[in-house]
Design a protein around this motif. Structure first.
Motif, PDB file in Angstrom:
ATOM      1  N   GLY A  10      -2.849  11.907   1.811  1.00  0.00           N
ATOM      2  CA  GLY A  10      -4.049  11.210   1.371  1.00  0.00           C
ATOM      3  C   GLY A  10      -4.851  10.522   2.440  1.00  0.00           C
ATOM      4  N   GLY A  11      -4.363  10.490   3.673  1.00  0.00           N
ATOM      5  CA  GLY A  11      -5.160   9.955   4.771  1.00  0.00           C
ATOM      6  C   GLY A  11      -5.281   8.447   4.795  1.00  0.00           C
ATOM      7  N   LYS A  12      -6.338   7.977   5.464  1.00  0.00           N
ATOM      8  CA  LYS A  12      -6.481   6.550   5.738  1.00  0.00           C
ATOM      9  C   LYS A  12      -6.644   5.708   4.477  1.00  0.00           C
ATOM     10  CE  LYS A  12      -8.380   6.964  10.395  1.00  0.00           C
ATOM     11  NZ  LYS A  12      -9.504   6.611  11.288  1.00  0.00           N
ATOM     12  N   ALA A  13      -7.135   6.315   3.389  1.00  0.00           N
ATOM     13  CA  ALA A  13      -7.301   5.553   2.151  1.00  0.00           C
ATOM     14  C   ALA A  13      -5.978   4.986   1.649  1.00  0.00           C
ATOM     15  CB  ALA A  13      -7.942   6.423   1.064  1.00  0.00           C
ATOM     16  N   LEU A  14      -4.863   5.540   2.127  1.00  0.00           N
ATOM     17  CA  LEU A  14      -3.558   5.015   1.722  1.00  0.00           C
ATOM     18  C   LEU A  14      -3.350   3.592   2.218  1.00  0.00           C
ATOM     19  CD1 LEU A  14      -1.380   8.166   2.437  1.00  0.00           C
ATOM     20  CD2 LEU A  14      -2.231   7.381   0.237  1.00  0.00           C
ATOM     21  N   TRP A  15      -4.093   3.184   3.278  1.00  0.00           N
ATOM     22  CA  TRP A  15      -3.977   1.821   3.778  1.00  0.00           C
ATOM     23  C   TRP A  15      -4.966   0.879   3.085  1.00  0.00           C
ATOM     24  CZ3 TRP A  15       0.396   1.989   5.782  1.00  0.00           C
ATOM     25  CH2 TRP A  15       0.787   2.875   6.779  1.00  0.00           C
ATOM     26  N   THR A  16      -6.009   1.427   2.485  1.00  0.00           N
ATOM     27  CA  THR A  16      -7.094   0.564   2.007  1.00  0.00           C
ATOM     28  C   THR A  16      -7.256   0.498   0.496  1.00  0.00           C
ATOM     29  OG1 THR A  16      -8.662   2.399   2.231  1.00  0.00           O
ATOM     30  CG2 THR A  16      -8.448   0.910   4.109  1.00  0.00           C
ATOM     31  N   LYS A  17      -6.849   1.539  -0.233  1.00  0.00           N
ATOM     32  CA  LYS A  17      -7.248   1.601  -1.642  1.00  0.00           C
ATOM     33  C   LYS A  17      -6.673   0.470  -2.488  1.00  0.00           C
ATOM     34  CE  LYS A  17      -3.743   4.997  -3.156  1.00  0.00           C
ATOM     35  NZ  LYS A  17      -3.540   6.316  -3.779  1.00  0.00           N
ATOM     36  N   THR A  46       0.827  -1.200   0.000  1.00  0.00           N
ATOM     37  CA  THR A  46       0.000   0.000   0.000  1.00  0.00           C
ATOM     38  C   THR A  46       0.862   1.250   0.000  1.00  0.00           C
ATOM     39  OG1 THR A  46      -0.137   0.270   2.404  1.00  0.00           O
ATOM     40  CG2 THR A  46      -1.700  -1.267   1.390  1.00  0.00           C
ATOM     41  N   THR A  47       0.251   2.363  -0.420  1.00  0.00           N
ATOM     42  CA  THR A  47       0.959   3.638  -0.424  1.00  0.00           C
ATOM     43  C   THR A  47       1.399   4.016   0.983  1.00  0.00           C
ATOM     44  OG1 THR A  47      -0.373   4.342  -2.312  1.00  0.00           O
ATOM     45  CG2 THR A  47       0.819   6.053  -1.125  1.00  0.00           C
ATOM     46  N   GLY A  48       0.551   3.707   1.960  1.00  0.00           N
ATOM     47  CA  GLY A  48       0.898   4.009   3.340  1.00  0.00           C
ATOM     48  C   GLY A  48       2.154   3.297   3.800  1.00  0.00           C
ATOM     49  N   ASP A  49       2.401   2.105   3.245  1.00  0.00           N
ATOM     50  CA  ASP A  49       3.628   1.381   3.581  1.00  0.00           C
ATOM     51  C   ASP A  49       4.838   1.969   2.870  1.00  0.00           C
ATOM     52  OD1 ASP A  49       2.523  -0.707   5.248  1.00  0.00           O
ATOM     53  OD2 ASP A  49       1.583  -1.493   3.444  1.00  0.00           O
ATOM     54  N   ILE A  91     -16.181   6.461   5.303  1.00  0.00           N
ATOM     55  CA  ILE A  91     -17.016   6.217   4.117  1.00  0.00           C
ATOM     56  C   ILE A  91     -16.281   5.243   3.208  1.00  0.00           C
ATOM     57  CG2 ILE A  91     -18.122   7.268   2.123  1.00  0.00           C
ATOM     58  CD1 ILE A  91     -18.298   9.868   3.737  1.00  0.00           C
ATOM     59  N   ARG A  92     -16.895   4.086   2.982  1.00  0.00           N
ATOM     60  CA  ARG A  92     -16.274   3.018   2.203  1.00  0.00           C
ATOM     61  C   ARG A  92     -17.023   2.821   0.883  1.00  0.00           C
ATOM     62  NH1 ARG A  92     -12.395   1.554   1.913  1.00  0.00           N
ATOM     63  NH2 ARG A  92     -12.276  -0.696   2.278  1.00  0.00           N
ATOM     64  N   PRO A  93     -16.384   2.214  -0.120  1.00  0.00           N
ATOM     65  CA  PRO A  93     -17.073   1.944  -1.384  1.00  0.00           C
ATOM     66  C   PRO A  93     -18.311   1.079  -1.158  1.00  0.00           C
ATOM     67  CG  PRO A  93     -14.697   1.594  -1.604  1.00  0.00           C
ATOM     68  CD  PRO A  93     -14.969   1.789  -0.147  1.00  0.00           C
ATOM     69  N   HIS A 101      -8.027  -5.715   7.929  1.00  0.00           N
ATOM     70  CA  HIS A 101      -7.584  -4.363   8.261  1.00  0.00           C
ATOM     71  C   HIS A 101      -7.539  -4.156   9.769  1.00  0.00           C
ATOM     72  CE1 HIS A 101      -8.223  -2.896   4.129  1.00  0.00           C
ATOM     73  NE2 HIS A 101      -9.418  -3.452   4.154  1.00  0.00           N
ATOM     74  N   SER A 102      -6.646  -3.280  10.218  1.00  0.00           N
ATOM     75  CA  SER A 102      -6.800  -2.651  11.524  1.00  0.00           C
ATOM     76  C   SER A 102      -7.920  -1.633  11.353  1.00  0.00           C
ATOM     77  CB  SER A 102      -5.518  -1.927  11.951  1.00  0.00           C
ATOM     78  OG  SER A 102      -4.496  -2.836  12.235  1.00  0.00           O
ATOM     79  N   MET A 103      -8.996  -1.771  12.134  1.00  0.00           N
ATOM     80  CA  MET A 103     -10.158  -0.931  11.886  1.00  0.00           C
ATOM     81  C   MET A 103      -9.864   0.555  12.031  1.00  0.00           C
ATOM     82  SD  MET A 103     -12.679  -2.614  10.715  1.00  0.00           S
ATOM     83  CE  MET A 103     -13.756  -1.183  10.738  1.00  0.00           C
TER      84      MET A 103
END
Length: 306
Positions: free
Chosen positions: A58-65, A44-47, A89-91, A81-83
Motif C-alpha cells: 500500500g505504499g506511503k499511505a500506510l504511515w499516514t492514513k 499505523t499499518t506500516g508499524d 497527493i494528500r487529502p 510526520h517524517s516528510m
C-alpha cells in the motif's frame, strides 16, 4: 489552556522523538506549559506489517492514513510526520502547516567504513527501491536483501550478521542519539530521498487557530525546499515503487534542486539539476521533473506516471 492540544504521532521510537521535538518547539515559542500539549500515539499499518516492503502492501499511505482519520474524526488536533513518508497527493482537507528546520539529509552506512570497503557480494539490507537501485548502480556485485523495521531492528540485523550492511537516514540516527553510529555518505555519492531529514506538521485546512499556532514554528527555508521536492515528485508521477532521489537547498538566495531516476537494478540512471529564485520553487521542481522524464530512457520513464 483549558484543554490540551492533541498531537498525533506514530508510536515508534523515532516518531516519538520527533513528536517531542515539535512539542518542545511549540512550548518554547508560545510560552506554554507541558500540560498544554498531549501526545497521542496512533498505530499505523506500516508499524504493524514488518515482513514486506511497503510498496507491496500500500505504499506511503500506510504511515499516514490512520493519522489522517484521527484528524478528520477530531481525535487529534495536528499530526507529526517524517516528510519522506508522506505521499505526494494528500487529502484536500489536510494541510502541511509547518516544517521544523531540516536535519542532515545524508545516508549513513552501517557495517562498513565506506561503500568501497564492502566485500564483493556483500548482503545489504534495505526495503527502499531508491537505495537498492543506487547501491546496485555503484556496486552491481552487491546482494540486496529486504530489511524492514525500526532503526533498532535494522541496526540489530547488521550486528547479528543477518546482513553485512544497511543504510539509514543520518537525521533519524541523530534524533535517536546515535550520532556516532555509521559513516555519512556524501550527497554527491548517494542523493537522499526527497524530503529526507524534514519533519512536517499537518492539521485540518479549516482549523485556522491550530494552523496559526503551528505556523509560528515553521522554518521557511525547509518549507520552501520541501515544496520544490514535492512539486518534482508530482511532475514525475512518482510513488513508493519509484527509484527517485532528490534534494533541494538554498544558498545565497538561489535554490538548487538535484534529482535522479534509476532502474530498479541500477543499470540505468539519469541525473539532472536545476536552479532559480526560491519564489519560483514550484516551477523549478515541476520543470526538473519534466526534464528528467524527457531525458530518461524508455525503461526508466516507464517507472513514472508523470
Amino acid at each position: 489552556m483549558d484543554t490540551p492540544l492533541r498531537l498525533g504521532t506514530r508510536g515508534s521510537p523515532l516518531a516519538m522523538a520527533q513528536a517531542h521535538m515539535v512539542r518542545a518547539a511549540l512550548i518554547e515559542t508560545h510560552g506554554m506549559a507541558d500540560r498544554d500539549i498531549a501526545i497521542v500515539t496512533v498505530k499505523t499499518t506500516g508499524d504493524r506489517v514488518q515482513d514486506r516492503p511497503l510498496a507491496e502492501i500500500g505504499g506511503k499511505a500506510l504511515w499516514t492514513k490512520e493519522l489522517d482519520r484521527a484528524l478528520g474524526e477530531g481525535e487529534i488536533d495536528f499530526a507529526v510526520h517524517s516528510m519522506k513518508d508522506v505521499e505526494t497527493i494528500r487529502p484536500a482537507a489536510i494541510v502541511l502547516a509547518a516544517n521544523l528546520p531540516r536535519a542532515d539529509v545524508r545516508e549513513r552506512l552501517i557495517g562498513a567504513a565506506d561503500l568501497d570497503e564492502l566485500p564483493k557480494g556483500a548482503r545489504v539490507g534495505t526495503s527502499s527501491p531508491r537505495r537498492a537501485a543506487q547501491l546496485l548502480n555503484l556496486r552491481p556485485d552487491l546482494s540486496i536483501e529486504t530489511l524492514r523495521g525500526n532503526v533498532a531492528t535494522r541496526l540489530a540485523a547488521v550486528e547479528s550478521g543477518a546482513v553485512d550492511a544497511t543504510l539509514l537516514a543520518a537525521a533519524g540516527l541523530d534524533r535517536l542519539g546515535h550520532g556516532d553510529i555509521g559513516t555519512g555518505i556524501p550527497v554527491e555519492t548517494l542523493l537522499p530521498a526527497a524530503q529526507q531529514g524534514a519533519i512536517g506538521i499537518e492539521t485540518l485546512a479549516e482549523n485556522d487557530a491550530v494552523r496559526s499556532l503551528i505556523g509560528a514554528i515553521n522554518d521557511p527555508e525547509t518549507f520552501h525546499c520541501i515544496e520544490a521536492e514535492r512539486a518534482l515528485l508530482y511532475a514525475l508521477g512518482a510513488d513508493c515503487h519509484s527509484p527517485v532521489a532528490a534534494w533541494a537547498h538554498i544558498r545565497d538566495d538561489v535554490m538548487t534542486v538535484h534529482a535522479e531516476l534509476l532502474l530498479h537494478d541500477g543499470s540505468d540512471r539519469i541525473a539532472l539539476s536545476a536552479e532559480g529564485p526560491p519564489p519560483n520553487r514550484l516551477e523549478i521542481g515541476r520543470n526538473l521533473g519534466r526534464a528528467l522524464l524527457d531525458g530518461a530512457s524508455p525503461a526508466v520513464r516507464a517507472l513514472f506516471a508523470g
